[in-house]
Write an enzyme that holds these catalytic residues in place. Structure first.
Site, short mmCIF file in Angstrom:
data_model
loop_
_atom_site.label_atom_id
_atom_site.label_comp_id
_atom_site.label_asym_id
_atom_site.label_seq_id
_atom_site.Cartn_x
_atom_site.Cartn_y
_atom_site.Cartn_z
N ALA A 1 0.84 -1.20 0.00
CA ALA A 1 0.00 0.00 0.00
C ALA A 1 0.88 1.26 0.00
CB ALA A 1 -0.91 0.00 1.23
N GLY B 1 0.33 1.37 -3.38
CA GLY B 1 0.36 0.74 -4.69
C GLY B 1 1.27 1.38 -5.70
N ASP C 1 9.70 -2.94 1.24
CA ASP C 1 9.80 -1.53 1.64
C ASP C 1 9.32 -1.47 3.09
OD1 ASP C 1 10.17 1.18 1.60
OD2 ASP C 1 8.24 1.63 0.69
N CYS D 1 12.56 4.57 4.02
CA CYS D 1 12.59 6.02 3.84
C CYS D 1 13.20 6.67 5.08
CB CYS D 1 11.20 6.57 3.56
SG CYS D 1 9.97 6.14 4.81
#
Length: 717
Positions: free
Chosen positions: A387, A389, A453, A510
């Site tokens: 998510a 996406g 991720d 991140c």
């Protein structure tokens, strides 16, 4: 004659001016004041009656303005100029009502502007004795110079215009001089204040004094009072300059730790970080680069969109957006699908192209993990945290809607947005699932490529979420890395090392902190010796740390890539690429932290053991069935075990890892033979007991029958 214009308006009697008014005018102009005139002028508006006659002077002479004096240069005289009761530009004296002469009444009654010049022959006509204390009754152009010098009441006079210009210039000069003096005073005050605070810039070559004597001033940076931002910024720059050349600029009785501590306090007060996070980010860079990093986090990153190549091309999309008033340019040579938006007359997230799925709003740094993964057509891929996406649809575009992608996200609410983007962008090769990613090797495995991720603290996207400055503490940097380590082990176990085209894993965050990046990668390398780091293939980015704060990492961590906002104008990001070269060892640590059991032991745990007692009927059925063929059954059992291992993402050959297959099989087969012999003996003993019991029963029954027969015979007798 008809009724005049003024009479039509029914204007009342104007108020007359007193002699004091004219005396004040003379005093202001420096003209000697005689005895005040007995007659007062009226306050009507001055009006000039022009005759259409030739002028004695040039035609270029300026035209009369409002409240003008009688114009000179006409051959014939002009009518008397009257003033009305409007406000005068110059101060008035106390007005005293006086009688008005007949000329003024005539002026009110008749509209003199409409009278033809031929009807008015006013040459030689005397003006009233109350006309500005004039001694003569006729206004002659020859007396122009004298009149100019004596009385100046009109803007028409050239000399008066020059005089006003001089006065205006003098006023401007004086005003500018006054402003310059004020600026000089303010500059002197600021300089004195800076010197008092020991923050004066080192112009004379002296060592800068960062530490002030007054602790009350320093307490402002702690939030007790509103901090002086300019003072803090000046002190930050001075401290950085000292740290860069500490041996020459530092004070004798101050250490580097004191300067660093003071600098961190100023950074916390100036940028709004908590002390823990500010120190953690400060340790990542040299002093000057750390200051640039904090500055870059205060400005937003550029708006970037990614072209959906499943529906359109970047050139066509750019042309369509330009036609709608959007200014776009390619994000860089490193990307073929990114467009940077500079200006837009329409909302980017509501254009027809957006709704048609031609592009998606996505940060430029989010392109990098998918570019490093580089999925191929027809492969089987997994996105463990998919998510909303952006990366999943990017993978589908690179695979051209072939193969299959498992898009997993543990949040059902976020999975709804994921499904919406998949449908809008026209992706047809994706399966959306909702699992905890740490369970994925058990759910399904054997993927060619896996993208992880991982969830992180978000220290690379502070410009998007400023709350990170104060929300993140030491607890977050302990719990999140632990979760990331579990996820990366699960991702490695989900990869199929025997894949002909893949066998790759990309780990990204991140975040800029080492605890979430290099330390997690180092943990994965130590717990999974069957993986290694490979080049990411990205054209830019800084190398990962191989040593940090006294910790040494594997040399191959140079192959990882770091991205910073102050260097590349993208969000802070970290990317590492693994290749799985061998199956996972059977004694490896699982994602949940427990040691893996052997495949045979785990398979044995799943077997169901029937402990029901053996009865005579079962024995008869066994005799009728004819028993089992152990050799054939062993092949079926081994095949079932291999299939079970494949479902859990393990290699069936892991049974023989770090050992000889023959020895283990021989030992275990011998153990099984012994167990079978023991079982046979037990069964034989049971059968013997049963037969003995039967024999006893039969003998007892035979004895009873005999005794009963004897009794019957005796009874008959």
């Amino acid at each position: 004659m008809g009724q005049g214009r003024r009479m039509g308006k029914k204007q009342g009697m104007p108020d007359a001016l007193s002699d004091e008014h004219f005396a004040n005018l003379k005093r202001k102009k420096g003209i000697p004041v005689d005895e005040p005139q007995a007659e007062a002028r009226s306050s009507k508006k001055q009006r000039t009656i022009k005759k259409p006659t030739k002028s004695l002077k040039a035609k270029d002479e300026p035209a009369p303005k409002k409240s003008a004096k009688p114009t000179n240069g006409s051959k014939k005289g002009t009518a008397a100029v009257q003033t009305n009761g409007d406000k005068s530009k110059k101060p008035k004296a106390k007005q005293v009502p006086v009688p008005v002469d007949s000329d003024e009444e005539m002026d009110d009654e008749f509209d003199l502007d409409e009278i033809d010049g031929s009807d008015l022959d006013m040459e030689g006509q005397e003006l009233g004795s109350d006309f500005l204390d004039s001694g003569s009754s006729v206004y002659d152009s020859d007396q122009e110079e004298a009149k100019r010098e004596k009385f100046v009441f009109s803007d028409d006079e050239d000399d008066d215009e020059d005089r006003e210009e001089k006065l205006t210039a003098a006023n401007i000069e004086g005003l500018s001089r006054k402003l310059d003096m004020q600026l000089e005073e303010e500059a002197a005050e600021n300089e004195a204040e800076l010197r008092e605070d020991a923050l004066q810039t080192n112009i004379d070559g002296d060592k800068p004094e960062v530490f002030g004597d007054d602790e009350d001033e320093l307490s402002k940076s702690k939030g007790l009072l509103a901090p002086d931002l300019q003072m803090l910024r000046t002190r930050i720059t001075e401290t950085i300059r000292v740290l860069e050349d500490f041996s020459n600029l530092a004070e004798e009785d101050r250490s580097r730790a004191e300067y660093t501590s003071q600098l961190l306090k100023d950074i916390c007060a100036y940028y709004g970080y908590n002390e823990f996070l500010a120190e953690k980010l400060w340790n990542l860079f040299p002093p000057r680069e750390a200051f640039a990093f904090f500055e870059a986090n205060e400005s937003a990153r550029p708006l970037v969109i990614r072209t959906n190549t499943l529906r359109t091309h970047r050139r066509d999309l750019a042309q369509a957006l330009i036609n709608r008033g959007v200014t776009v340019e390619p994000v860089g040579k490193w990307s073929k699908v990114g467009l940077q938006v500079f200006d837009s007359n329409v909302p980017i997230g509501a254009t027809p192209e957006y709704l048609a799925g031609h592009y998606i709003l996505q940060a430029a740094s989010s392109f990098l993990p998918v570019m490093a993964l580089c999925p191929q057509e027809g492969e089987r891929c997994l996105d463990m945290a998919a998510a909303p996406g952006g990366k999943t649809t990017h993978m589908a575009a690179l695979m051209k809607n072939t193969g299959v992608i498992f898009a997993n996200d543990p949040s059902k609410q976020r999975a709804k947005g994921l499904i919406g983007n998949i449908h809008r962008l026209g992706v047809r090769n994706t399966v959306v699932c909702n699992y905890d990613a740490r369970e994925f090797p058990r759910v399904i495995g054997g993927f060619d490529r896996v993208l992880l991720d991982a969830p992180c603290t978000g220290t690379g996207v502070i410009s998007k979420d400023p709350s990170v400055k104060t929300n993140r503490d030491e607890k977050d940097f302990m719990t999140l890395p632990h979760t990331q380590k579990q996820l990366i082990l699960a991702a490695i176990d989900s990869v199929n090392h025997a894949s002909k085209t893949g066998g790759y894993l990309v780990y990204s965050t991140c975040s800029c902190c080492v605890e979430e990046n290099e330390q997690v990668v180092q943990y994965a390398l130590s717990r999974r010796p069957n993986v290694r780091l490979v080049d990411t293939g990205l054209p830019f980015g800084k190398e990962g740390f191989t040593s940090y704060m006294g910790k040494e990492f594997h040399p191959s961590l140079k192959l990882t890539r770091r991205f910073y906002p102050h260097l590349y104008n993208v969000d802070g990001f970290f990317v590492a690429k693994f290749q799985k070269i061998a199956p996972t060892p059977p004694n490896a640590v699982r994602a949940n932290g427990n040691a893996e059991k052997s495949a045979q032991a785990s398979a044995a745990e799943t077997e169901v053991i029937d402990k029901t007692p053996i009865t005579d009927d079962n024995d008869e059925q066994e005799d009728e069935f004819g028993g089992f063929d152990d050799e054939d059954d062993q092949d079926y059992i081994l095949r079932a075990k291999r299939n079970a291992m494949r479902r859990r993402g393990l290699d069936p050959r892991a049974l023989n890892y770090k050992g000889s297959k023959k020895d283990k099989d021989g030992k275990k087969e011998g153990e099984e033979v012994k167990e079978d012999k023991v079982g046979e003996k037990q069964e034989a003993a049971k059968v013997e007991k049963k037969t003995e019991k039967k024999q006893e029963r039969e003998s007892k029954e035979a004895k009873k029958e005999k005794s009963s027969k004897k009794e019957k015979k005796a009874g008959k007798k």
